[in-house]
Structure formats: C-alpha cells, structure tokens
Design an enzyme around this catalytic site. Structure first.
Site, PDB file in Angstrom:
ATOM      1  N   LYS A 153       0.851  -1.207   0.000  1.00 51.01           N
ATOM      2  CA  LYS A 153       0.000   0.000   0.000  1.00 51.01           C
ATOM      3  C   LYS A 153       0.879   1.246   0.000  1.00 51.01           C
ATOM      4  O   LYS A 153       1.920   1.274   0.667  1.00 51.01           O
ATOM      5  CB  LYS A 153      -0.894  -0.031   1.246  1.00 51.01           C
ATOM      6  N   SER A 210      -9.678   1.758   2.908  1.00 55.97           N
ATOM      7  CA  SER A 210      -8.795   2.472   2.013  1.00 55.97           C
ATOM      8  C   SER A 210      -7.760   1.588   1.320  1.00 55.97           C
ATOM      9  O   SER A 210      -7.167   2.021   0.343  1.00 55.97           O
ATOM     10  CB  SER A 210      -8.082   3.576   2.784  1.00 55.97           C
ATOM     11  N   SER A 230      -9.954  -0.481   7.188  1.00 57.42           N
ATOM     12  CA  SER A 230      -9.367  -0.345   5.845  1.00 57.42           C
ATOM     13  C   SER A 230      -8.666  -1.571   5.279  1.00 57.42           C
ATOM     14  O   SER A 230      -8.311  -1.574   4.109  1.00 57.42           O
ATOM     15  CB  SER A 230      -8.397   0.821   5.817  1.00 57.42           C
TER      16      SER A 230
HETATM   17  N1  GLN Z   1     -13.252   4.021   6.310  1.00 59.60           N
HETATM   18  C1  GLN Z   1     -12.584   4.412   7.525  1.00 59.60           C
HETATM   19  C2  GLN Z   1     -12.248   5.862   7.493  1.00 59.60           C
HETATM   20  O1  GLN Z   1     -12.459   6.471   6.503  1.00 59.60           O
HETATM   21  C3  GLN Z   1     -11.414   3.548   7.767  1.00 59.60           C
HETATM   22  C4  GLN Z   1     -10.131   4.062   7.255  1.00 59.60           C
HETATM   23  C5  GLN Z   1      -8.977   3.199   7.610  1.00 59.60           C
HETATM   24  O2  GLN Z   1      -9.129   2.168   8.255  1.00 59.60           O
HETATM   25  N2  GLN Z   1      -7.799   3.670   7.233  1.00 59.60           N
HETATM   26  O3  GLN Z   1     -11.786   6.389   8.451  1.00 59.60           O
END
Ligand code: GLN
Length: 471
Positions: A80, A155, A179
């Site tokens: 990532k 993400s 994420s």
């Molecule tokens: N969807 C969540 C957010 O927008 C999780 C993001 C993440 O785990 N990095 O905060």
C-alpha cells in the site's frame, strides 16, 4: 490466472524449492497479469518491473547455489502506498506527496526485505487512508475485480484488488477503522487487522496514530498468517509496539455472537450468507453464545471524532514547506493556504477542519473528551465479552460492494461502512475478514474478532472455517 501457477504463498514456495518454476517465471507471470488487467483495475500506482525481475534472478541464483529458501523468499507482493520503501515514491494517494521519495524503509519493509520478498509495486488507496472506496485517491479510483462498475472498498482497496485480480500473491495494507477488512470483504480475499502494538507503525504514513495498524492481505488464512508472523514484533522506532508470543488455547472454542451486529441495515442476501456461515461453524462442535456489546451504537460517532482530531494533528506537517508540493504565494500564510487547498483532497480537508473544531478549547470537553470516555466504554464491552468467549463473529460489512460514485456525495453513508469494523480499532483488538459467500456474484466477508494479541485463535478458527466452507 493460469492454473499452472500456484495461487498461495505456500504452494509457490514449494514450487520454487522443487524447481517446478523459477522465481523469474513466477515474477514475470504477475507482471504480465498486471500489464493485462491493471489498465482497467488500477490497483497499482507504480510497478517496479525491472527491480522485481532483477531480484527474482538473484533468488534463482541462490536456489541453484544452495537449494534452501526462506518461506517468503522470492514471493511477489504488493505494498500500500502509505508504507515507505526507501528510494521509491510514496504518495499516500495525495497530491501533496506526489513527488515525495521515501528516505528510509518502514519497519515492516525492512523485515520483508530480510525475508527476501519481492515488491512488485505500490498500490492505490484513499488519500491518507481516509475512505471506504478508493475513490478518495488523487490518482483516480480502483475498480473491483468482481465487477468493474463497483468499488473495491477502502482504504486498502488497491492491495485487495491486486490480490483478487491475481496481480500478486499477497499484499500489505493498513487498517485504522476497517481499511484492511472492508476491502478484503468486498474483493473476496482474507485481510487481518493485527492487535494495536503487534506490528510497528514506523514508516507508515500516520493517519490516526492511536488506531493505525499495518496488516497482511492474501488469498488464504494460511498465507495471511505467514505474512503476519513475518512483520510483527517490537521495534525501537515505535514505542507502542511490543513483543508477543503465540498463545496456546486449551479446551474447546467458545464463540460469541453479538446481537448489536445483527440488527437493521444488513442486506437480506448478506443476512442469509452470514446465517449459513454461522450454522456451518456451530455444527462443527464449537460452543456458540449470544452476547451483547451495549455501546456499539456509539462507536461510529466516537470514531469519527477521535479520527479527525488525530488527522488534524498528523496532517499539519503537510504545510507546503517541508514536504512535497508547494504552491508559492505572496505571503507565508497564503503559501500554506494555497498549497494545502491544492494539495489535499476534500475528505482530507473535511477531517482536518472537523478535527481542529473538536479539539478547540470551546468544544474539547463536549466532543473530544466525551469521545475518549465512550472509547473506554466500547473497549470495556469487549473485555467483558472476552471473559465468556474466545472469539466474536459478525459480518465484516452490512452490504456487498457498492457502485462507483454511489456514496461520494454523502460522506455519512460512506462512514456507515465502518459500523462493524471501527469498534475493533477503538478497542485495539485483532480481527480478520474471511470470504464466506456471495450475493449476486459479489463476495461477502465474515469478521472474526479476537482477544488482544491472540491472533493465533483467529487463524485457527479461520483455517477451520475455510475447510468447512470448501467442504
Ligand atoms: N473508512 C474508515 C475511514 O475512513 C477507515 C479508514 C482506515 O481504516 N484507514 O476512516
């Protein structure tokens, strides 16, 4: 993907050792799939073609020279783009870091380099890991390999889409509120969010530091486990990281089913899939117990106060002066404003502003302090439940992958994606998503939540479930 090629790390390793394939062939296969499919999927922001092939050739020479090979040696993986690899571009999918070259390796990268893994490239994500769809990337969205009109989740959607599309054997992601698990569920792969502190955050671009964790994504629980044990451990650069030992569980497994995770909002197809999965598990001789996590309803609101607060602090370093992109203007203040207005996307700006607001002296007690108290209650719910049960099961997300563009206009419906995943981060616990079925051809994820530092029991149940599922 051609059947001649091994689909798991374990099989690839044994094929390399037995010289059924060369590491160069294995690596070229993934690079070929990337060039064939990634024009549409867009899982990768950058592919390291030459470096991967050079590395693979060195692995082949080593096999000829001394026969032996570490388990992850020569295994092509994707990373990532918020995890630093020295000397390569690391953007966190933000315009403000578009030209940033990492000056050191993340701790997890150092470990995987010494294990001999091959890094195929960097994967797309929501900007600074904020989002649930990969649509918040400054470099365009990633598409779900199961249906290219749909999101892969986020993400870490680039990493999960890359594994699902057969563009790599495994990948690294990060999970702050879901994420790794939510995109793993949407793409039909396995993803683990480790216990907070199990894996070093050194060299992970910070989003919300009290919640962020790096974790593995792969096709099977076994591969996910392999990668986890390769990256976990104490690191002097991250004082929240600790050394952990594998726990040994004695006696039969007791599984908790939290009633708050089976309420409204679940699609009817998704409900059928999870009920079937639970029936399969319960018929296998484990004990199932109904439990309650009474503060679940408050977890999402609590998460969306604590996260912006930490984001506003962490993103203040991107001021257009020290890193990456600068849009010069007449005064220093205008330079800040223009660099950040151009360099940061709308979700990053929204969270920075909400964060500054909830931390401001007039509202600190009403929002931030209150959210911290709620966070303690959420953690205590789990502590209490784990006095009676060994793991907790739920859906990873209430619904399968949605259409690209469907939720971008309404941040609140996007935030609801995290309803079953973010409580786990607030409590610092480990949890894994495992594919458990399909609704209209789209994958559904089963979430297995464990006690702190007890990833072992999660893996054990996950592997057992895979056998039951594949019957
Ligand atoms: N969807 C969540 C957010 O927008 C999780 C993001 C993440 O785990 N990095 O905060």
């Amino acid at each position: 993907m051609s059947d001649a090629f091994p689909k798991t790390i374990e099989k690839a390793h044994s094929a390399l050792i037995k010289k059924e394939i060369s590491c160069e062939e294995l690596t070229r296969h993934y690079l070929d799939v990337i060039s064939e499919r990634d024009g549409r999927i867009h899982a990768f922001l950058e592919v390291f073609d030459d470096a991967s092939i050079q590395h693979a050739k060195r692995v082949d020479e080593k096999i000829v020279r001394d026969g032996g090979l570490g388990m992850l040696e020569g295994i092509p993986i994707a990373v990532k783009d918020n995890i630093l690899i020295e000397g390569t571009r690391t953007t966190a999918a933000s315009r403000i870091l578009a030209n940033y070259s990492a000056s050191y390796d993340a701790h997890v990268i150092r470990l995987l380099k010494s294990a001999g893994s091959i890094f195929l490239g960097k994967t797309n994500m929501d900007e600074f890991a904020m989002g649930s769809s990969c649509e918040n990337s400054a470099f365009g969205p990633t598409r779900n390999p199961y249906d290219e009109t749909r999101v892969p989740g986020g993400s870490s959607g680039g990493s999960t889409a890359a594994v699902a599309a057969g563009e790599c054997l495994a990948a690294l992601g990060s999970d702050t509120g879901g994420s790794i698990r939510q995109p793993a569920a949407f793409c039909g792969v396995v993803g683990l969010k480790p216990t907070y502190g199990a894996v070093s955050r050194s060299g992970l671009i910070a989003m919300a530091s009290s919640l962020d964790q790096v974790g593995p994504i792969a096709n099977t629980v076994g591969d996910t486990e392999l990668l986890f044990y390769a990256i976990r451990g104490k690191d002097a650069q991250d004082s929240t990281s600790v050394e952990t030992k594998k726990r040994k569980k004695t006696g039969g497994l007791v599984i908790g089913i939290p009633k708050e995770y089976f309420g409204g909002g679940i699609g009817s197809g998704e409900r059928k899939v999870i009920e079937d999965a639970l029936a399969l598990i319960s018929n296998s001789g484990v004990t199932m117990k109904n439990i309650s996590l009474p503060h679940t309803d408050y977890a999402l609101s609590c998460y969306y106060i604590i996260v912006p607060a930490e984001v506003s602090a962490n993103l203040s370093r991107y001021d257009g002066i020290r890193y990456g992109f600068t849009k010069e203007a007449g005064t220093l203040f205008e330079t800040y404003v223009q660099s950040r207005s151009y360099g940061l996307g709308s979700e990053a700006r929204r969270r920075t502003m909400i964060g500054a607001y909830v931390l401001s002296s007039g509202y600190y007690d009403a929002y931030y302090l209150q959210a911290q108290k709620v966070r303690t209650l959420v953690r205590q719910d789990f502590e209490k439940a784990f006095e009676e049960v060994d793991v907790i099961l739920s859906l990873t997300t209430p619904q399968v992958a949605f259409k690209i563009g469907e939720k971008t206009k309404d941040p609140l419906t996007m935030y609801l994606q995290d309803v079953y995943t973010c409580p786990v981060n607030l409590a610092g616990l480990p949890a894994m998503s495992v594919p458990c079925g399909f609704v209209d051809g789209l994958p559904v994820g089963l979430q297995i939540i464990g006690r702190s530092f007890d990833e072992e029991t999660i893996f054990e149940l996950g592997k057992k479930y895979e056998i039951l599922r594949d019957g």
